[in-house]
Design a protein around this motif. Structure first.
Motif: not given
Length: 358
Positions: A276-282
């Motif tokens: 979640i945290d590495n999804s760039g806000g997706f």
């Protein structure tokens, strides 16, 4: 048949080894010629199951001798009523509101006697656990009630209030997922259908001195003393659910105990939160980071259309139970003890793949 990736919020996944053992013993339990469901609850064969479940629970949670262990029915919801009926007296039931289940517990207590709200995070849609400094105490508090993990909102207490004479915790969705100091609590209760076994039995761990508070005019079945005196055998208990509980506890012991289970749970949760945290806000998590649950990972996607696509494609790939609750929307992955690491890895890979293609 291949097993689904089960992320149901509850009833939840059960250990495959437990299901297989129950399957093998279903028709002829320990050469009795009967299923465990057919045994008399007064028989020596069933009593062995009953005592084994109690003993294993005491061992795994290091429950002190000055605590009763009860197997009741009615789910945690019945405890919302039994607790104030038995323990409120002339005092105040003080509740910390962190989600819908604590709201329901307070609602039932209000029908019995005086209540108060120690703290609430309702104004931010329950996206966090209150800090200990936010909690308000009253001199005449009969108890302070908390819900240790909030399945709908994906939040969890990581530090409990200290120096509270009677701290009561609804641990339905995270009991047995991490070590506990039971002595910090006056009472712990939990519906079984998350980490303990199938639905049907509710575990109550209660400090013995609390019995002195119980009034004498209660209905028999709603009086904790009834079940203490009868060793939870006053009427026919949910024998199969207790049998399954004993198998799940045995499985946890074989895994190395609660501390080992906690380590795996942290690995599973970290994997999804990193995704979640590495999804760039997706993907956006609902819970604030310091309140994130190790049991229920809640998140949303950029819009409703993508959410529908995500859930549809996930279902096609064998992922079950990822729909978020209407209170939060989006998605929810419930990663209780029995959800294997492999299932969480598969979900993380799917989330990354879906984002790349979106």
């Amino acid at each position: 048949m291949e097993r689904s990736y089960i992320f149901n919020a509850g009833p939840s996944a059960l250990p495959l080894e437990v299901l297989q053992k129950a399957q093998n013993e279903l028709v002829n339990f320990e050469n009795t010629g009967m299923s465990v469901m057919e045994l008399s609850h007064r028989s020596p064969a069933y009593d062995k199951v009953h005592q084994k479940a109690k003993s294993l629970l005491r061992e795994l949670l290091s429950i002190p001798e000055n605590y009763e262990v009860l197997f009741l029915q009615g789910g945690a919801s019945l405890q919302f009523t039994m607790i104030p009926m038995n323990l409120l007296g002339e005092g105040v039931g003080n509740y910390v509101l962190t989600g819908s289940w604590s709201d329901k517990a307070l609602k039932e207590a209000k029908k019995i006697g005086d209540t108060a709200v120690s703290a609430s995070t309702k104004e931010t849609n329950y996206d966090r656990i209150p800090t200990l400094s936010e909690l308000k105490h009253n001199e005449n508090d009969a108890y302070l009630h908390v819900t240790s993990n909030n399945t709908i909102f994906g939040t969890q207490w990581h530090e409990f209030p200290k120096n509270v004479p009677t701290l009561i915790a609804d641990m339905s969705s995270d009991i047995l997922s991490r070590p506990l100091n039971v002595s910090d609590f006056g009472m712990i209760y939990a519906g079984a259908q998350k980490n303990l076994g199938p639905s049907g039995v509710t575990v109550v761990i209660m400090r013995k001195d609390l019995v002195e508070r119980i009034p004498d005019n209660l209905a028999t079945m709603l009086d904790y003393r009834t079940h203490i005196k009868s060793d939870s055998l006053f009427n026919t208990p949910p024998t199969f659910a207790i049998y399954m509980l004993s198998l799940v506890l045995e499985w946890v012991k074989e895994k190395g105990g609660v501390a080992e289970v906690e380590a795996i749970n942290k690995e599973k949760a970290n994997l999804l939160y990193d995704t979640i945290d590495n999804s760039g806000g997706f993907y956006k998590g609902h819970a604030q980071k310091d309140s994130r649950s190790l049991m229920n990972v809640t998140f949303t996607l950029p819009n409703e259309e993508l959410t529908k696509q995500f859930l549809s494609q996930a279902k096609e790939k064998g992922f079950v139970g990822l729909n978020g609750h209407r209170s939060v929307g989006g998605c929810r992955a419930s990663i209780y003890n029995a959800v294997p690491l492999e299932a969480v890895k598969a979900l993380s890979e799917f989330m990354q793949s879906f984002q790349e293609k979106a």
